[in-house]
Design an enzyme around this catalytic site. Structure first.
Site, PDB file in Angstrom:
ATOM      1  N   TYR A   1      27.985  38.925  44.048  1.00  0.00           N
ATOM      2  CA  TYR A   1      27.507  40.064  43.267  1.00  0.00           C
ATOM      3  C   TYR A   1      26.116  39.835  42.710  1.00  0.00           C
ATOM      4  O   TYR A   1      25.570  40.706  42.027  1.00  0.00           O
ATOM      5  CB  TYR A   1      28.463  40.355  42.104  1.00  0.00           C
ATOM      6  CG  TYR A   1      29.911  40.308  42.487  1.00  0.00           C
ATOM      7  CD1 TYR A   1      30.348  40.895  43.672  1.00  0.00           C
ATOM      8  CD2 TYR A   1      30.849  39.673  41.685  1.00  0.00           C
ATOM      9  CE1 TYR A   1      31.679  40.849  44.036  1.00  0.00           C
ATOM     10  CE2 TYR A   1      32.178  39.631  42.042  1.00  0.00           C
ATOM     11  CZ  TYR A   1      32.597  40.211  43.214  1.00  0.00           C
ATOM     12  OH  TYR A   1      33.906  40.160  43.578  1.00  0.00           O
TER      13      TYR A   1
ATOM     14  N   HIS B   1      43.782  40.638  37.895  1.00  0.00           N
ATOM     15  CA  HIS B   1      44.219  39.462  37.143  1.00  0.00           C
ATOM     16  C   HIS B   1      43.088  38.460  36.893  1.00  0.00           C
ATOM     17  O   HIS B   1      43.339  37.331  36.477  1.00  0.00           O
ATOM     18  CB  HIS B   1      45.380  38.756  37.856  1.00  0.00           C
ATOM     19  CG  HIS B   1      45.164  38.579  39.328  1.00  0.00           C
ATOM     20  ND1 HIS B   1      46.067  38.999  40.275  1.00  0.00           N
ATOM     21  CD2 HIS B   1      44.128  38.067  40.020  1.00  0.00           C
ATOM     22  CE1 HIS B   1      45.608  38.728  41.479  1.00  0.00           C
ATOM     23  NE2 HIS B   1      44.433  38.150  41.345  1.00  0.00           N
TER      24      HIS B   1
END
Length: 488
Positions: free
Chosen positions: A258, A171
């Protein structure tokens, strides 16, 4: 319509209830059978009690069953939804705790980085077991909807090695679009059109239109910097927007994991994060939140059960993809969303074998992806770094090759920015030994790993991280919820 939906990991009570009520918002699905399965009999009975209450109150013919026998739940299922967390909070705590000894500070640790890679090692053997059962006992051509993290690795394994028709669902795109619509002053998200593409948790809004008008980088930067809340909560995300030219779907804390630039030193971590909520960068924030949520649910279960006795309101249907995909496949009412599938040319400048997250349309003929999308070069470069880690991680999980696992962790952007190769080799040994009960493919490697650890001279430290908070008690949570109600 009458068909069977199996939910694996249904003990994820809040999420299972959301998926269940979303699906029952579709009028044609009143006669569907839901088969719940989980390792925990206790959790299964709690969620079944809640869903039974929903069915009873709404006077529906819907059938709900619950069993710890996974194959029984999967038998004859047309759709299988996975919400599993292999190893539970116990293994997850190691995903955060052990890397901290080597200076690696994670906010979530469920996608890549040291925690996400080990999470994938635990999940992938189980995912392949699911796929085997699906092929053997589910309805022919059954579709596997994976909600479990690490999304890309799990989906990659299910498609490449499990040979099951699989789509990964998240989502993050919807949440990012909500933010953009808000800062641009839209009255609703329906005024915002967008193309968002990349990989899971590194998806990029490469084209934005507000009521048909194209929104450029400068306007979007100015809108976020002028927002009284997001300007503080999303500092790192805004910085990436300024440098890359496009906004990322992922939250401030998640995105920071990341990249090799923002969490490499404690002073940099505190500079870029915000402590108003866990998701903005708190050390081990999602672990704390998950622990508090579990404790709260177990204590307040009677209230959850009571609140289930409410009408299902289609106007409150969530933006989770699952119910909309099922509706499109079964009724031919077309749905547009963003899905995790194998690339195969969909995104032109990402590897063909990668699991990408990109726009697609669903109808009775299946999930039809929009092909020929090209990412900005910086976005593609960042995604490719993660894809290389994901590929090695999947191959290591399949083969049980601990040396390949170490190379995957070594090539992780944040790990590489913080740790030396010697530290990475020892950290992986330590994590594999600590989590051996969930890592059957590494059983032969564990004795040698223990031997190496007994002779190691690499120093570690007991470090809580740059921005750690303690798990709050039920009393503290109750006081906070009361204060919020009074404020409203």
């Amino acid at each position: 319509m009458s068909f069977k939906i199996a939910i694996i990991g249904a003990g994820s009570v809040g999420f299972t209830k959301k998926l269940f009520t979303d699906i029952l918002c579709v009028p044609e699905f009143r006669d569907v059978e839901f088969a719940l399965t989980d390792l925990s009999e206790r959790n299964l009975q709690m969620i079944k009690s809640i869903l039974d209450r929903v069915v009873e109150f709404n006077k529906l013919p819907t059938k709900v069953t619950a069993t710890t026998d996974r194959r029984a739940a999967l038998e004859g299922a047309r759709y299988i939804i996975s919400c599993v967390r292999v190893g539970g909070l116990e293994a997850y705590a190691d995903d955060i705790r052990i890397p901290l000894k080597y200076g690696i500070d994670q906010c979530v640790g469920d996608t890549i980085c040291a925690g996400g890679i080990l999470y994938g090692q635990r999940n992938i053997p189980v995912i392949l077991d699911f796929c085997k059962d699906i092929l053997e006992v589910a309805e022919p051509g059954a579709k596997f909807l994976n909600y479990a993290n690490p999304m890309a690795m799990n989906t990659w394994a299910a498609i490449e090695y499990g040979k099951v028709d699989t789509v990964g669902l998240c989502h993050g795109v919807q949440h990012g679009a909500d933010q953009i619509a808000e800062v641009l002053g839209a009255k609703s998200r329906t005024e915002l059109d967008y193309i968002c593409s990349g990989i899971n948790h590194q998806t990029w809004f490469i084209d934005l239109r507000l009521n048909g008008r194209k929104i450029g980088k400068d306007e979007l930067v100015a809108a976020f910097e002028a927002h009284p809340v997001y300007s503080q909560q999303e500092k790192l995300r805004i910085d990436v927007l300024k440098r890359f030219g496009v906004y990322s779907t992922e939250s401030n804390g998640h995105l920071s994991e990341y990249l090799p630039w923002y969490r490499k030193r404690p002073d940099e971590i505190t500079r870029w994060i915000d402590m108003s909520d866990w998701i903005h960068g708190e050390t081990g924030g999602y672990l704390r939140y998950s622990t508090e949520t579990r404790n709260w649910f177990e204590t307040e279960f009677p209230q959850f059960l009571e609140s289930a006795a409410r009408p299902i309101d289609p106007a409150k249907r969530s933006n989770e993809h699952a119910s909309h995909i099922l509706e499109a496949l079964e009724t031919n009412r077309v749905y547009r969303g963003h899905f995790n599938v194998k690339n195969n040319g969909i995104v032109t400048n990402l590897p063909q074998d990668a699991i990408i997250e990109s726009p697609g349309f669903v109808d009775r003929f299946g999930i039809n992806m929009a092909a020929g999308i090209t990412l900005p070069e910086a976005c593609a470069a960042t995604c490719t770094s993660s894809i290389n880690v994901q590929r090695m991680s999947v191959h290591a999980a399949i083969s049980g090759d601990i040396d390949l696992l170490k190379l995957a962790v070594l090539h992780d952007p944040l790990v590489g920015a913080v740790s030396t190769p010697e530290e990475v080799w020892q950290m992986v040994d330590e994590m594999v030994v600590a989590q051996a009960r969930w890592l059957p493919q590494y059983a032969d490697a564990v004795p040698a790993a223990k031997e190496r650890l007994s002779k190691s001279r690499i120093k570690t430290r007991e470090w809580a991280g740059a921005a750690r908070r303690d798990v709050r008690s039920i009393e503290e949570l109750r006081a906070e919820k009361t204060a919020l109600k009074q404020a409203v």
